[in-house]
Design a protein around this motif. Structure first.
Motif, mmCIF file in Angstrom:
data_model
loop_
_atom_site.group_PDB
_atom_site.id
_atom_site.type_symbol
_atom_site.label_atom_id
_atom_site.label_comp_id
_atom_site.label_asym_id
_atom_site.label_seq_id
_atom_site.Cartn_x
_atom_site.Cartn_y
_atom_site.Cartn_z
ATOM 1 N N ALA A 199 -5.268 16.544 -7.265
ATOM 2 C CA ALA A 199 -4.125 16.320 -7.815
ATOM 3 C C ALA A 199 -3.800 15.169 -8.605
ATOM 4 C CB ALA A 199 -3.468 17.835 -8.277
ATOM 5 N N ALA A 200 -3.818 14.425 -7.809
ATOM 6 C CA ALA A 200 -3.191 13.429 -7.529
ATOM 7 C C ALA A 200 -4.306 11.803 -8.307
ATOM 8 C CB ALA A 200 -3.206 12.548 -6.342
ATOM 9 N N VAL A 201 -3.942 11.191 -9.124
ATOM 10 C CA VAL A 201 -5.149 9.768 -9.564
ATOM 11 C C VAL A 201 -4.382 8.799 -8.849
ATOM 12 C CG1 VAL A 201 -5.218 8.864 -11.591
ATOM 13 C CG2 VAL A 201 -5.344 11.921 -11.156
ATOM 14 N N ARG A 202 -4.605 7.798 -9.310
ATOM 15 C CA ARG A 202 -4.698 6.990 -8.196
ATOM 16 C C ARG A 202 -5.132 5.457 -9.209
ATOM 17 N NH1 ARG A 202 -5.570 4.689 -2.236
ATOM 18 N NH2 ARG A 202 -3.847 3.166 -2.510
ATOM 19 N N VAL A 203 -4.258 4.517 -9.649
ATOM 20 C CA VAL A 203 -4.679 3.540 -10.667
ATOM 21 C C VAL A 203 -4.622 2.403 -9.538
ATOM 22 C CG1 VAL A 203 -4.288 2.255 -12.876
ATOM 23 C CG2 VAL A 203 -4.604 4.975 -12.951
ATOM 24 N N ARG A 204 -5.416 1.691 -9.578
ATOM 25 C CA ARG A 204 -5.564 -0.291 -8.896
ATOM 26 C C ARG A 204 -5.879 -1.051 -9.706
ATOM 27 N NH1 ARG A 204 -7.063 1.104 -2.785
ATOM 28 N NH2 ARG A 204 -8.893 2.157 -3.711
ATOM 29 N N PHE A 205 -5.506 -2.974 -9.462
ATOM 30 C CA PHE A 205 -5.645 -3.739 -9.736
ATOM 31 C C PHE A 205 -6.531 -4.254 -8.718
ATOM 32 C CE2 PHE A 205 -2.356 -2.740 -13.521
ATOM 33 C CZ PHE A 205 -3.528 -2.120 -14.362
ATOM 34 N N ARG A 206 -7.773 -4.865 -8.955
ATOM 35 C CA ARG A 206 -7.697 -5.867 -7.998
ATOM 36 C C ARG A 206 -7.770 -7.389 -8.538
ATOM 37 N NH1 ARG A 206 -10.670 -6.374 -3.612
ATOM 38 N NH2 ARG A 206 -11.986 -4.060 -4.110
ATOM 39 N N ILE A 207 -6.246 -7.782 -7.691
ATOM 40 C CA ILE A 207 -5.731 -9.840 -7.893
ATOM 41 C C ILE A 207 -6.050 -10.522 -7.098
ATOM 42 C CG2 ILE A 207 -3.562 -9.958 -8.884
ATOM 43 C CD1 ILE A 207 -3.067 -7.474 -9.445
ATOM 44 N N ASP A 208 -6.599 -11.159 -7.298
ATOM 45 C CA ASP A 208 -6.752 -12.460 -6.377
ATOM 46 C C ASP A 208 -7.906 -12.019 -4.546
ATOM 47 O OD1 ASP A 208 -5.492 -14.007 -7.680
ATOM 48 O OD2 ASP A 208 -3.424 -14.341 -7.639
ATOM 49 N N GLY A 209 -8.393 -11.255 -5.620
ATOM 50 C CA GLY A 209 -9.435 -10.440 -4.453
ATOM 51 C C GLY A 209 -8.780 -9.368 -4.037
ATOM 52 N N ASP A 210 -7.400 -8.968 -3.979
ATOM 53 C CA ASP A 210 -6.690 -7.658 -3.131
ATOM 54 C C ASP A 210 -6.390 -6.814 -4.763
ATOM 55 O OD1 ASP A 210 -6.625 -9.145 -0.334
ATOM 56 O OD2 ASP A 210 -4.256 -9.880 -1.180
ATOM 57 N N LEU A 211 -6.754 -5.447 -3.830
ATOM 58 C CA LEU A 211 -6.429 -3.951 -4.453
ATOM 59 C C LEU A 211 -4.700 -3.974 -4.310
ATOM 60 C CD1 LEU A 211 -9.506 -1.809 -3.565
ATOM 61 C CD2 LEU A 211 -8.685 -2.496 -6.230
ATOM 62 N N HIS A 212 -4.258 -3.469 -5.708
ATOM 63 C CA HIS A 212 -3.089 -3.280 -5.977
ATOM 64 C C HIS A 212 -2.633 -2.126 -6.486
ATOM 65 C CE1 HIS A 212 -1.317 -7.201 -4.170
ATOM 66 N NE2 HIS A 212 -2.234 -7.210 -4.087
ATOM 67 N N ASP A 213 -1.692 -1.313 -5.899
ATOM 68 C CA ASP A 213 -1.388 0.079 -6.726
ATOM 69 C C ASP A 213 -0.727 -0.492 -8.125
ATOM 70 O OD1 ASP A 213 -2.807 2.686 -5.418
ATOM 71 O OD2 ASP A 213 -1.506 1.484 -3.754
ATOM 72 N N TYR A 214 -0.808 0.492 -9.235
ATOM 73 C CA TYR A 214 0.171 0.537 -10.692
ATOM 74 C C TYR A 214 0.062 1.753 -10.931
ATOM 75 C CZ TYR A 214 0.785 0.174 -15.541
ATOM 76 O OH TYR A 214 1.430 0.370 -16.254
#
Length: 571
Positions: A199-214
């Motif tokens: 039931a969980a949703v995860r959004v991530r952005f890859r910034i300068d090569g690393d993934l960061h949760d949003y």
């Protein structure tokens, strides 16, 4: 130039160290293009948008707000009290109250705030400035929050409720897609990941090569389903197919920028995951000088580009900036009007004036190899093939170099000597490789230390033992980013290539022709002048360009210390 634009230009020059000639360049064209000076500077890529708005804030005596600050204090009820048409016309957004004071952000600075205060029925108004990009992100947030409100009368027929909810969900899904794209672009993300885990949703952005949760836009499972469907429709994929991976492309504009979005859906345990790669289509090309190559290496690279023939490879893993390096080389070659340059690419990422560029069309049978066979009959001097993916393309690249053309291309492999092994694995003859390969540039991208919060750092003991087994070299210094608003607290902003450079010499050609093992070839290459990536990376660390903790990401354990080629016997 108006008095207001003149004052803005003076502030940029005086307080933000923008060159006067840069301001004058934009001042000469902004009126003709229907833009204000600040807008023209941003549109031409001369000044970062955040710097222009900081200068505007200084000009109008306003504070500067960040999206994170506004989101943290955002109260949807405040904006509902003002007519939407007024907010859109004046580009203002009330987002919270502090006692009797209404807090407002705008991307249109003005000196007279009485109209805003009167329209919003507030005793006092405190206005802060955000960039046009950030205002678009906040406006989309308002729409999404508004879409969460009940919009159906309790006594409406059940059938009407279902229809209305379905329509609302579709509108919300489109708004979610736009909001996530704007957020990814604003955060300089190269990729956007949307994943489901129960039931969980995860959004991530890859910034300068690393993934960061949003976490700024929490999504439900239903939101993800709607979002995936919207993306599939826009990418012309099959929305009914949820069992197989699908890939496609979307062309989108965000403000004045155009993006090519690479779409990939992937079925997983809890439902489909979504990955979007964002490729800006109007990004400024880097020159060889801006690539970050050491000065002597840049000189050698230019000399190779002026060579009459041979095969020049730029290699590295996916996303290591290979195309950027090749395009920098193309710009150099295109300045020579006596040479004809032809490319075949997938996709064409940048348009280069003076270069004949061709897009592969697999559905029509126009692949890399087929295009190259046609190119050699068009009297070219230089041929660029976007990537050597298979034996047929590798063979045509070597044949083209054998017939007197300079051929530029990329390979996916780990280092410069591994590129030779990759060509052998594709079935190329060792003698052909030895005779045609002129050089290999291997690269990986490392995160840059943020220039606005850079400070000296201490080399960790464990890392020191790996890098300098015989003891830390005299005068060694390293740096890190403390974390600030400009780098979003990461301590790094942007990336730079660490480079390994192999020039083909008589010794290297002999080792290739003998089909030496990878270790033997590397030992020969080191003795013949191979520039290892460790040296390039350490130079970047010493100069404070990258943090020292990037090195384990760039170098395998056996390459952290200085390589000793004498340990491998060669014929």
């Amino acid at each position: 130039m108006t008095a207001a634009s003149a004052r803005l230009g003076d502030i940029l020059v005086r307080e933000f160290n923008i060159a006067r000639i840069t301001v004058e360049q934009a001042a000469s064209t902004h009126s003709a293009n229907g833009r204000r000076l600040g807008e023209e500077l941003v549109a031409l890529g001369l000044v970062d948008e955040s710097i222009v708005y900081r200068a505007l804030a200084a000009q109008f005596g306003l504070a500067v707000a960040s999206v994170d600050q506004v989101e943290a204090a955002f109260d949807p009820a405040v904006s509902r009290g003002v007519h939407r048409a007024f907010l859109e016309k004046h580009r203002v957004l009330p987002y919270a109250r502090e006692g009797a004071t209404l807090l407002v952000v705008t991307c249109e600075p003005r000196e007279d705030l009485s109209l805003v205060a009167k329209a919003m029925r507030a005793p006092s108004v405190r206005v802060a400035l955000v960039t046009a990009s950030d205002f678009a992100r906040l406006w989309r947030l308002v729409e999404l929050r508004a879409s969460e409100r009940p919009t159906i009368a309790p006594d409406a027929p059940q059938h009407d409720q279902l229809i209305t909810r379905g329509m609302d969900r579709e509108v919300r899904s489109v708004a979610l897609f736009d909001a996530l794209l704007l957020e990814a672009i604003a955060r300089r993300a190269s990729d956007l990941h949307v994943e489901r885990y129960g039931a969980a949703v995860r959004v991530r952005f890859r910034i300068d090569g690393d993934l960061h949760d949003y976490a700024g836009l929490p999504l439900s499972v239903e939101d993800v389903e709607g979002l995936v469907n919207v993306v599939k429709v826009q990418a012309q994929l099959d929305i009914s197919e949820r069992r197989l991976p699908q890939g496609g492309r979307i062309r989108r504009r965000a403000g004045d920028k155009a993006f090519d979005l690479r779409v990939q859906t992937q079925p997983a345990l809890w439902g489909e995951h979504l990955v979007l790669r964002l490729l800006p289509q109007e990004q400024r090309l880097l020159s060889i000088e801006e690539l970050g190559m050491p000065g002597d290496l840049a000189v050698q690279f230019r000399r190779l580009l002026d060579a009459p023939g041979g095969l020049l490879l730029v290699v590295g893993p996916t996303g290591s900036g290979k195309s950027t390096t090749l395009y920098a080389g193309l710009q150099h070659i295109a300045q020579d009007e006596t040479r004809k340059v032809i490319t075949v690419e997938d996709p064409i990422e940048y348009a280069v004036v003076g270069v004949q560029q061709t897009q592969v069309r697999p559905e029509l049978g126009l692949q890399f190899a087929a295009a190259m066979r046609a190119f050699v009959r068009e009297d070219p001097d230089v041929i660029l093939v976007g990537e050597i993916r298979d034996a047929e393309t590798a063979l045509e690249a070597i044949r083209a170099s054998q017939t007197g053309h300079l051929v530029l291309s990329t390979l996916h492999c780990n280092d410069a000597t591994d590129a030779v092994q990759r060509l052998l694995d594709l079935g190329m003859q060792p003698n052909s490789i030895a005779s045609e390969l002129v050089a290999v540039v291997a690269q990986r991208l490392a995160r840059r230390v943020c220039e606005h919060c850079r400070e000296r750092a201490t080399l960790p003991d464990a890392l020191a033992k790996e890098l300098f087994p015989q003891g830390i070299e005299a005068g060694f210094e390293c740096f890190k980013g403390r974390g600030c608003e400009r780098c979003q607290g990461h301590g790094t902003r942007g990336r730079v290539a660490a480079i390994e450079y192999l020039r083909s010499t008589a010794e290297v050609r002999g080792a290739i022709a003998r089909r030496s093992t990878v270790d033997e070839l590397r030992a020969v290459a080191l003795r013949a002048g191979l520039r290892p990536m460790r040296e390039s990376a350490l130079d970047l660390v010493r100069r404070g360009v990258i943090p020292v903790d990037e090195l384990p990401w760039l170098l395998p354990p056996e390459r952290m210390a200085r390589e000793r080629y004498t340990s491998v016997a060669t014929p």
